[in-house]
Motif scaffolding. Sequence first.
Motif: not given
Length: 176
Positions: A138-162
């Motif tokens: 942790t942390p890990a950030t994933i992105f999910v569309n309106s159909k509940g599908e996980v998109v290709d990209t994710f963020i392993p570890g922490s990141t910033d607002f930009k």
Amino acid sequence: MKKLILLSLCILLIGGLSGCGSTSNNEVEKNPLSKKVISKFLAKDLDGNEITNKVFKDNDLTVINIWGTECPPCIEEIPELQKLQDEFKDKKVKVIGVVSDKQTEAAKEILNIQKANYTNIIPDENLEKEVVNNFDYTPATIFVNSKGEVVDTFIPGSTDFKNLKTIVGNILANKN
């Protein structure tokens, strides 16, 4: 003997920190859950309200941040996620935190200190099995569309607002 003890302590320290991640170069990698549909789950937010996979349908994009209450990079990232929620609140983008260690009271305290008001949930068995257990850190950030599908990209570890803003903008620009 002292060198052996020092070496052992260093190994323990490194091993203990391996569960928490910080991505200093904000790398974006291929998501191990790419294209997976997050199926039915029945989780609860920190106030006890039920949250299901239907949460995705009302948003063009849901940003899911998996974090733990004893992970310093996770806690440091919370204000960045709040900025993202504030920035995109009128654009059908929702941020949801998933408290991987299920420490409800500690999570409430941390979010209060960090002044974060985006939804945070305690995962049920299905969400834990299908999503949380796919990450050894942790942390890990994933992105999910309106159909509940996980998109290709994710963020392993922490990141910033930009970085978060750039990734969300790119995903929204490329949606079909």
